[in-house]
Enzyme design. Structure first.
Site, PDB file in Angstrom:
ATOM      1  N   TYR A   1      10.905   9.058   1.311  1.00 38.75           N
ATOM      2  CA  TYR A   1      10.918   8.055   0.238  1.00 38.75           C
ATOM      3  C   TYR A   1      11.546   8.549  -1.066  1.00 38.75           C
ATOM      4  O   TYR A   1      11.639   7.791  -2.028  1.00 38.75           O
ATOM      5  CB  TYR A   1       9.481   7.563  -0.024  1.00 38.75           C
TER       6      TYR A   1
ATOM      7  N   ASP B   1       2.428 -15.883   6.073  1.00 37.74           N
ATOM      8  CA  ASP B   1       1.976 -17.254   5.816  1.00 37.74           C
ATOM      9  C   ASP B   1       1.994 -17.586   4.324  1.00 37.74           C
ATOM     10  O   ASP B   1       2.328 -18.707   3.938  1.00 37.74           O
ATOM     11  CB  ASP B   1       0.558 -17.465   6.375  1.00 37.74           C
TER      12      ASP B   1
ATOM     13  N   ALA C   1       3.231  -0.901   4.701  1.00 35.69           N
ATOM     14  CA  ALA C   1       2.686  -0.937   6.071  1.00 35.69           C
ATOM     15  C   ALA C   1       2.319  -2.351   6.512  1.00 35.69           C
ATOM     16  O   ALA C   1       2.337  -2.659   7.712  1.00 35.69           O
ATOM     17  CB  ALA C   1       1.476  -0.015   6.167  1.00 35.69           C
TER      18      ALA C   1
ATOM     19  N   HIS D   1      12.880  -2.426   1.812  1.00 32.29           N
ATOM     20  CA  HIS D   1      12.261  -1.172   2.246  1.00 32.29           C
ATOM     21  C   HIS D   1      13.091  -0.022   1.712  1.00 32.29           C
ATOM     22  O   HIS D   1      14.326  -0.040   1.823  1.00 32.29           O
ATOM     23  CB  HIS D   1      12.170  -1.089   3.772  1.00 32.29           C
ATOM     24  N   ILE D   2      12.401   0.957   1.154  1.00 29.63           N
ATOM     25  CA  ILE D   2      13.093   2.113   0.580  1.00 29.63           C
ATOM     26  C   ILE D   2      13.766   2.925   1.691  1.00 29.63           C
ATOM     27  O   ILE D   2      14.916   3.330   1.578  1.00 29.63           O
ATOM     28  CB  ILE D   2      12.078   2.970  -0.209  1.00 29.63           C
ATOM     29  N   SER D   3      13.028   3.150   2.766  1.00 30.49           N
ATOM     30  CA  SER D   3      13.569   3.922   3.893  1.00 30.49           C
ATOM     31  C   SER D   3      14.297   2.988   4.857  1.00 30.49           C
ATOM     32  O   SER D   3      14.124   1.766   4.804  1.00 30.49           O
ATOM     33  CB  SER D   3      12.422   4.633   4.630  1.00 30.49           C
TER      34      SER D   3
ATOM     35  N   PRO E   1       0.785  -1.227   0.000  1.00 30.28           N
ATOM     36  CA  PRO E   1       0.000   0.000   0.000  1.00 30.28           C
ATOM     37  C   PRO E   1       0.823   1.285   0.000  1.00 30.28           C
ATOM     38  O   PRO E   1       1.843   1.380   0.683  1.00 30.28           O
ATOM     39  CB  PRO E   1      -0.841  -0.094   1.280  1.00 30.28           C
ATOM     40  N   ASN E   2       0.324   2.235  -0.786  1.00 32.82           N
ATOM     41  CA  ASN E   2       0.864   3.599  -0.880  1.00 32.82           C
ATOM     42  C   ASN E   2       2.170   3.713  -1.659  1.00 32.82           C
ATOM     43  O   ASN E   2       2.655   4.826  -1.880  1.00 32.82           O
ATOM     44  CB  ASN E   2       1.043   4.224   0.529  1.00 32.82           C
TER      45      ASN E   2
ATOM     46  N   ARG F   1      13.375   4.349  12.315  1.00 33.98           N
ATOM     47  CA  ARG F   1      12.079   5.040  12.378  1.00 33.98           C
ATOM     48  C   ARG F   1      11.272   4.621  13.624  1.00 33.98           C
ATOM     49  O   ARG F   1      11.840   4.158  14.585  1.00 33.98           O
ATOM     50  CB  ARG F   1      11.329   4.812  11.057  1.00 33.98           C
TER      51      ARG F   1
ATOM     52  N   ARG G   1       4.402  11.025  -2.080  1.00 29.81           N
ATOM     53  CA  ARG G   1       4.272  10.757  -0.639  1.00 29.81           C
ATOM     54  C   ARG G   1       5.598  11.037   0.085  1.00 29.81           C
ATOM     55  O   ARG G   1       6.650  10.536  -0.323  1.00 29.81           O
ATOM     56  CB  ARG G   1       3.790   9.319  -0.460  1.00 29.81           C
TER      57      ARG G   1
ATOM     58  N   GLU H   1      13.013  -9.196   1.278  1.00 31.06           N
ATOM     59  CA  GLU H   1      12.208  -8.068   1.780  1.00 31.06           C
ATOM     60  C   GLU H   1      12.976  -6.779   1.515  1.00 31.06           C
ATOM     61  O   GLU H   1      14.155  -6.688   1.874  1.00 31.06           O
ATOM     62  CB  GLU H   1      11.999  -8.274   3.286  1.00 31.06           C
TER      63      GLU H   1
ATOM     64  N   ARG I   1       7.447   0.314  13.502  1.00 36.41           N
ATOM     65  CA  ARG I   1       8.047  -0.189  12.252  1.00 36.41           C
ATOM     66  C   ARG I   1       9.164  -1.195  12.513  1.00 36.41           C
ATOM     67  O   ARG I   1       9.783  -1.705  11.592  1.00 36.41           O
ATOM     68  CB  ARG I   1       8.581   0.972  11.403  1.00 36.41           C
TER      69      ARG I   1
ATOM     70  N   ASN J   1       8.124  -5.593  -1.069  1.00 35.18           N
ATOM     71  CA  ASN J   1       8.059  -4.487  -0.125  1.00 35.18           C
ATOM     72  C   ASN J   1       6.603  -4.435   0.336  1.00 35.18           C
ATOM     73  O   ASN J   1       5.766  -3.839  -0.341  1.00 35.18           O
ATOM     74  CB  ASN J   1       8.483  -3.171  -0.782  1.00 35.18           C
TER      75      ASN J   1
ATOM     76  N   HIS K   1       4.389  -4.597   8.968  1.00 26.38           N
ATOM     77  CA  HIS K   1       4.324  -4.490  10.430  1.00 26.38           C
ATOM     78  C   HIS K   1       3.056  -5.109  11.023  1.00 26.38           C
ATOM     79  O   HIS K   1       2.883  -5.092  12.235  1.00 26.38           O
ATOM     80  CB  HIS K   1       4.436  -3.008  10.822  1.00 26.38           C
TER      81      HIS K   1
END
Ligand code: DQA
Length: 145
Positions: free
Chosen positions: A22, A86, A76, A99-101, A9-10, A106, A17, A97, A110, A73, A79
């Site tokens: 990001y 699963d 949200a 993550h950009i940030s 999402p997002n 943070r 954003r 996995e 997170r 990725n 978390h």
């Protein structure tokens, strides 16, 4: 070799954003860079983004039949989502996995990642390059299987 590149999402809002977190590169640019890198290293990719947890679970399940590995990725859902954890476990394909940030620097909420319990590697804070590094890693892993 076919890799599934999944975004939660997002992430379709990249460039708009929170650019201080990001960056200013758009989701379209992310997709272009992934496609160009795939060509460069001689693999196929499908890139998929959804704002809906169930859609992401459906796509991960498709990897059982159609893909050799997954770059994810979960945004949200990293978390919160036991369902995504699963699903990745269920298909049993190598997974990275991304993550950009730098999530480790943070908020406390997170610091939990459900999917991390099953992935081969986590890359955080490398921006868009993290996806390309994940592709390189998975190519190596899958060739060595
Ligand atoms: C993110 C980090 C998550 O905490 C956040 O919810 C996102 C993006 C990242 O790429 O840095 O949406 O996964």
């Amino acid at each position: 070799m076919r890799l599934l590149i999944l975004n939660g999402p997002n992430l379709n809002m990249l460039g708009i954003r929170e650019p201080d977190i990001y960056g200013r590169e758009t989701y379209a640019t992310l997709c272009e860079k992934i496609e160009a890198h795939a060509k460069e290293i001689g693999i196929e990719v499908e890139i998929y983004q959804s704002n809906h947890e169930g859609d992401l679970v459906d796509k991960i399940q498709q990897a059982y039949y159609d893909f050799d590995g997954i770059v994810i990725n979960p945004a949200a859902y990293t978390h919160t989502s036991v369902a995504i954890l699963d699903a990745v476990k269920a298909v049993g394909k190598p997974c990275v996995e991304v993550h950009i940030s730098d999530v480790s620097a943070r908020e406390d909420f997170r610091q939990i990642s459900y999917v991390r319990l099953t992935v081969e590697l986590t890359i955080t804070g490398h921006g868009i390059d993290g996806y390309l590094e994940a592709m390189d890693f998975l190519k190596g892993e899958i060739l060595n299987q």
